[in-house]
Design a protein around this motif. Structure first.
Motif, PDB file in Angstrom:
ATOM      1  N   ARG A  14      -3.054   0.901   1.648  1.00  0.00           N
ATOM      2  CA  ARG A  14      -4.110   0.781   2.469  1.00  0.00           C
ATOM      3  C   ARG A  14      -4.647  -0.381   3.335  1.00  0.00           C
ATOM      4  O   ARG A  14      -4.846  -0.260   4.463  1.00  0.00           O
ATOM      5  CB  ARG A  14      -5.464   0.441   1.250  1.00  0.00           C
ATOM      6  CG  ARG A  14      -5.849   1.808   0.635  1.00  0.00           C
ATOM      7  CD  ARG A  14      -6.694   1.699  -0.412  1.00  0.00           C
ATOM      8  NE  ARG A  14      -8.134   1.626   0.131  1.00  0.00           N
ATOM      9  CZ  ARG A  14      -9.519   1.601  -0.448  1.00  0.00           C
ATOM     10  NH1 ARG A  14      -9.021   1.221  -1.552  1.00  0.00           N
ATOM     11  NH2 ARG A  14     -10.538   1.735  -0.009  1.00  0.00           N
ATOM     12  N   TYR A  17      -2.538   0.327   6.437  1.00  0.00           N
ATOM     13  CA  TYR A  17      -3.193   1.294   7.451  1.00  0.00           C
ATOM     14  C   TYR A  17      -4.502   0.567   7.953  1.00  0.00           C
ATOM     15  O   TYR A  17      -4.624   0.630   9.114  1.00  0.00           O
ATOM     16  CB  TYR A  17      -3.726   2.545   6.595  1.00  0.00           C
ATOM     17  CG  TYR A  17      -2.656   3.648   6.514  1.00  0.00           C
ATOM     18  CD1 TYR A  17      -1.996   4.254   7.538  1.00  0.00           C
ATOM     19  CD2 TYR A  17      -2.315   3.836   5.131  1.00  0.00           C
ATOM     20  CE1 TYR A  17      -1.107   5.133   7.355  1.00  0.00           C
ATOM     21  CE2 TYR A  17      -1.476   4.700   4.794  1.00  0.00           C
ATOM     22  CZ  TYR A  17      -0.733   5.481   6.227  1.00  0.00           C
ATOM     23  OH  TYR A  17       0.096   6.457   5.717  1.00  0.00           O
ATOM     24  N   GLN A  18      -5.064  -0.491   7.108  1.00  0.00           N
ATOM     25  CA  GLN A  18      -6.038  -1.204   7.734  1.00  0.00           C
ATOM     26  C   GLN A  18      -5.865  -2.077   9.002  1.00  0.00           C
ATOM     27  O   GLN A  18      -6.550  -2.380   9.771  1.00  0.00           O
ATOM     28  CB  GLN A  18      -7.094  -1.937   6.828  1.00  0.00           C
ATOM     29  CG  GLN A  18      -7.714  -1.050   5.740  1.00  0.00           C
ATOM     30  CD  GLN A  18      -8.393  -1.762   4.561  1.00  0.00           C
ATOM     31  OE1 GLN A  18      -8.355  -2.783   4.414  1.00  0.00           O
ATOM     32  NE2 GLN A  18      -9.320  -1.062   3.695  1.00  0.00           N
TER      33      GLN A  18
END
Length: 70
Positions: A14, A17-18
């Motif tokens: 995550r 991706y962030q």
């Protein structure tokens, strides 16, 4: 793989991706500011041209009276 390891791995994915989304948004903001800056310069140039035309037009600074049909 334990539950904690899988949760940590999910969090790492995550975050990756962030980070990419943040970088993409940053590039978009940079491009928009460049466009805004360019448009601001063009606007100021046009404003200067209009002012120059008004100054060279001569005549009075009072507004023209309305046409007779008013």
């Amino acid at each position: 793989m334990s539950d904690i390891e899988s949760r940590v791995e999910a969090l790492e994915v995550r975050v990756a991706y962030q980070d990419q989304v943040i970088e993409d948004l940053n590039q978009t903001v940079i491009a928009q500011w460049k466009l805004i800056d360019s448009l601001r310069r063009q606007f100021n140039e046009l404003l200067d041209r209009v002012q120059e035309v008004e100054d060279n037009a001569g005549g009075t600074s009072t507004p023209e009276p309305p046409p007779p049909h008013y």
